[in-house]
Design a protein around this motif. Structure first.
Motif, mmCIF file in Angstrom:
data_model
loop_
_atom_site.group_PDB
_atom_site.id
_atom_site.type_symbol
_atom_site.label_atom_id
_atom_site.label_comp_id
_atom_site.label_asym_id
_atom_site.label_seq_id
_atom_site.Cartn_x
_atom_site.Cartn_y
_atom_site.Cartn_z
ATOM 1 N N LEU A 37 0.818 -1.213 0.000
ATOM 2 C CA LEU A 37 0.000 0.000 0.000
ATOM 3 C C LEU A 37 0.855 1.268 0.000
ATOM 4 C CD1 LEU A 37 -2.745 -1.146 2.516
ATOM 5 C CD2 LEU A 37 -3.071 -0.666 0.085
ATOM 6 N N GLY A 38 2.179 1.082 0.009
ATOM 7 C CA GLY A 38 3.083 2.229 0.000
ATOM 8 C C GLY A 38 3.172 2.942 1.336
ATOM 9 N N ALA A 39 2.796 2.267 2.406
ATOM 10 C CA ALA A 39 2.793 2.892 3.734
ATOM 11 C C ALA A 39 4.217 3.047 4.270
ATOM 12 C CB ALA A 39 1.981 2.047 4.701
ATOM 13 N N LYS A 40 4.412 4.153 4.994
ATOM 14 C CA LYS A 40 5.642 4.325 5.765
ATOM 15 C C LYS A 40 5.309 3.820 7.163
ATOM 16 C CE LYS A 40 5.839 8.776 5.036
ATOM 17 N NZ LYS A 40 5.059 9.432 4.020
ATOM 18 N N PHE A 41 6.072 2.851 7.639
ATOM 19 C CA PHE A 41 5.761 2.300 8.958
ATOM 20 C C PHE A 41 7.034 1.922 9.692
ATOM 21 C CE2 PHE A 41 5.554 -1.061 5.837
ATOM 22 C CZ PHE A 41 6.153 -2.158 6.424
ATOM 23 N N TYR A 42 6.928 1.970 11.017
ATOM 24 C CA TYR A 42 8.040 1.627 11.899
ATOM 25 C C TYR A 42 7.856 0.188 12.349
ATOM 26 C CZ TYR A 42 11.172 1.768 15.912
ATOM 27 O OH TYR A 42 12.181 1.505 16.804
ATOM 28 N N VAL A 43 8.923 -0.602 12.227
ATOM 29 C CA VAL A 43 8.873 -1.997 12.667
ATOM 30 C C VAL A 43 9.902 -2.204 13.768
ATOM 31 C CG1 VAL A 43 9.192 -4.414 12.002
ATOM 32 C CG2 VAL A 43 8.205 -2.814 10.375
ATOM 33 N N LEU A 44 9.479 -2.844 14.843
ATOM 34 C CA LEU A 44 10.411 -3.278 15.882
ATOM 35 C C LEU A 44 10.344 -4.798 15.929
ATOM 36 C CD1 LEU A 44 12.375 -2.443 18.146
ATOM 37 C CD2 LEU A 44 10.448 -2.643 19.711
ATOM 38 N N GLU A 45 11.459 -5.434 15.566
ATOM 39 C CA GLU A 45 11.543 -6.900 15.601
ATOM 40 C C GLU A 45 11.902 -7.295 17.037
ATOM 41 O OE1 GLU A 45 10.498 -8.612 13.198
ATOM 42 O OE2 GLU A 45 10.824 -7.442 11.373
ATOM 43 N N LEU A 46 10.916 -7.768 17.774
ATOM 44 C CA LEU A 46 11.110 -8.067 19.199
ATOM 45 C C LEU A 46 12.139 -9.164 19.438
ATOM 46 C CD1 LEU A 46 7.378 -7.827 20.271
ATOM 47 C CD2 LEU A 46 9.198 -6.218 20.853
ATOM 48 N N ASP A 47 12.292 -10.084 18.462
ATOM 49 C CA ASP A 47 13.264 -11.172 18.639
ATOM 50 C C ASP A 47 14.687 -10.750 18.290
ATOM 51 O OD1 ASP A 47 12.442 -10.988 15.940
ATOM 52 O OD2 ASP A 47 13.003 -13.055 15.551
ATOM 53 N N GLN A 48 14.864 -9.528 17.796
ATOM 54 C CA GLN A 48 16.196 -9.040 17.438
ATOM 55 C C GLN A 48 16.568 -7.781 18.225
ATOM 56 O OE1 GLN A 48 15.877 -8.500 13.174
ATOM 57 N NE2 GLN A 48 16.101 -10.675 12.777
ATOM 58 N N THR A 49 15.823 -7.512 19.282
ATOM 59 C CA THR A 49 16.004 -6.302 20.073
ATOM 60 C C THR A 49 16.362 -6.696 21.501
ATOM 61 O OG1 THR A 49 14.334 -5.193 18.747
ATOM 62 C CG2 THR A 49 14.820 -4.214 20.878
ATOM 63 N N ASP A 50 17.365 -6.024 22.054
ATOM 64 C CA ASP A 50 17.679 -6.254 23.463
ATOM 65 C C ASP A 50 16.445 -5.939 24.296
ATOM 66 O OD1 ASP A 50 20.272 -6.977 22.928
ATOM 67 O OD2 ASP A 50 21.115 -4.995 23.350
ATOM 68 N N GLY A 51 16.088 -6.843 25.183
ATOM 69 C CA GLY A 51 14.926 -6.635 26.037
ATOM 70 C C GLY A 51 13.605 -6.840 25.320
ATOM 71 N N GLY A 52 13.628 -7.513 24.180
ATOM 72 C CA GLY A 52 12.415 -7.718 23.380
ATOM 73 C C GLY A 52 11.302 -8.418 24.141
ATOM 74 N N ALA A 53 11.654 -9.387 24.978
ATOM 75 C CA ALA A 53 10.638 -10.124 25.744
ATOM 76 C C ALA A 53 9.924 -9.182 26.717
ATOM 77 C CB ALA A 53 11.267 -11.294 26.490
ATOM 78 N N GLU A 54 10.687 -8.308 27.354
ATOM 79 C CA GLU A 54 10.066 -7.357 28.281
ATOM 80 C C GLU A 54 9.219 -6.331 27.521
ATOM 81 O OE1 GLU A 54 10.960 -4.706 32.233
ATOM 82 O OE2 GLU A 54 12.616 -4.955 30.812
ATOM 83 N N LEU A 55 9.676 -5.934 26.337
ATOM 84 C CA LEU A 55 8.879 -5.016 25.519
ATOM 85 C C LEU A 55 7.564 -5.677 25.113
ATOM 86 C CD1 LEU A 55 11.661 -3.416 23.291
ATOM 87 C CD2 LEU A 55 10.556 -2.425 25.307
ATOM 88 N N GLN A 56 7.622 -6.984 24.818
ATOM 89 C CA GLN A 56 6.394 -7.714 24.480
ATOM 90 C C GLN A 56 5.464 -7.765 25.691
ATOM 91 O OE1 GLN A 56 6.943 -11.519 22.582
ATOM 92 N NE2 GLN A 56 4.791 -11.666 22.047
ATOM 93 N N ASP A 57 6.032 -7.951 26.883
ATOM 94 C CA ASP A 57 5.223 -7.919 28.109
ATOM 95 C C ASP A 57 4.571 -6.550 28.287
ATOM 96 O OD1 ASP A 57 5.948 -10.533 28.659
ATOM 97 O OD2 ASP A 57 7.496 -9.994 30.112
ATOM 98 N N ALA A 58 5.325 -5.485 27.986
ATOM 99 C CA ALA A 58 4.785 -4.131 28.093
ATOM 100 C C ALA A 58 3.634 -3.938 27.099
ATOM 101 C CB ALA A 58 5.885 -3.104 27.844
ATOM 102 N N LEU A 59 3.799 -4.456 25.886
ATOM 103 C CA LEU A 59 2.732 -4.387 24.883
ATOM 104 C C LEU A 59 1.469 -5.086 25.371
ATOM 105 C CD1 LEU A 59 4.541 -5.041 21.507
ATOM 106 C CD2 LEU A 59 2.946 -3.189 21.961
ATOM 107 N N THR A 60 1.660 -6.225 26.024
ATOM 108 C CA THR A 60 0.519 -6.969 26.558
ATOM 109 C C THR A 60 -0.243 -6.101 27.558
ATOM 110 O OG1 THR A 60 1.727 -9.034 26.269
ATOM 111 C CG2 THR A 60 -0.203 -9.110 27.699
ATOM 112 N N GLU A 61 0.488 -5.405 28.419
ATOM 113 C CA GLU A 61 -0.158 -4.530 29.404
ATOM 114 C C GLU A 61 -0.863 -3.362 28.726
ATOM 115 O OE1 GLU A 61 2.060 -3.152 32.757
ATOM 116 O OE2 GLU A 61 2.581 -5.177 33.394
ATOM 117 N N ILE A 62 -0.248 -2.799 27.693
ATOM 118 C CA ILE A 62 -0.812 -1.617 27.024
ATOM 119 C C ILE A 62 -2.022 -1.981 26.171
ATOM 120 C CG2 ILE A 62 -0.354 0.143 25.247
ATOM 121 C CD1 ILE A 62 2.578 0.194 26.377
ATOM 122 N N SER A 63 -1.899 -3.058 25.382
ATOM 123 C CA SER A 63 -2.945 -3.373 24.399
ATOM 124 C C SER A 63 -3.851 -4.537 24.805
ATOM 125 C CB SER A 63 -2.307 -3.716 23.054
ATOM 126 O OG SER A 63 -1.614 -4.963 23.138
#
Length: 104
Positions: A40-66
């Motif tokens: 669709l030609g969208a500009k979007f930000y991607v965070l690869e949780l499995d390639q980011t330091d602390g990705g598991a905790e960020l995923q936990d934070a997402l669970t709390e937020i969403s």
């Protein structure tokens, strides 16, 4: 317990990007989401949780937020869209949503 820093990092990514996709590099649903947005030609930000330091905790934070644990976890205009099946279900609305977000 999710740290305030992890929650703040996730919230900042959501707040600062018209489209934010929290993803894992090996996930086929995440790939489908990124392909759909790219097509669709969208500009979007991607965070690869499995390639980011602390990705598991960020995923936990997402669970709390969403309330959603799974990836992809997609936000457009700071609104939680859901996962890939939710995005695909909105396919006809996406061009207008992306344009309104300033991402098209």
């Amino acid at each position: 317990m999710v740290s305030a820093a992890a929650k703040q990092k996730v919230q900042t990514i959501i707040d600062e990007n018209p489209v934010a996709v929290f993803s894992k590099s090996h996930c086929p649903h995440c790939r489908a989401t990124k392909t759909t947005l790219s097509d669709l030609g969208a500009k979007f930000y991607v965070l690869e949780l499995d390639q980011t330091d602390g990705g598991a905790e960020l995923q936990d934070a997402l669970t709390e937020i969403s309330g959603q644990r799974t990836v992809p976890n997609i936000y457009i205009s700071q609104k939680h869209i859901g996962g890939n099946s939710d995005l695909q279900a909105k396919k006809s609305e996406l061009p207008a949503l992306l344009k309104a977000a300033g991402a098209a």
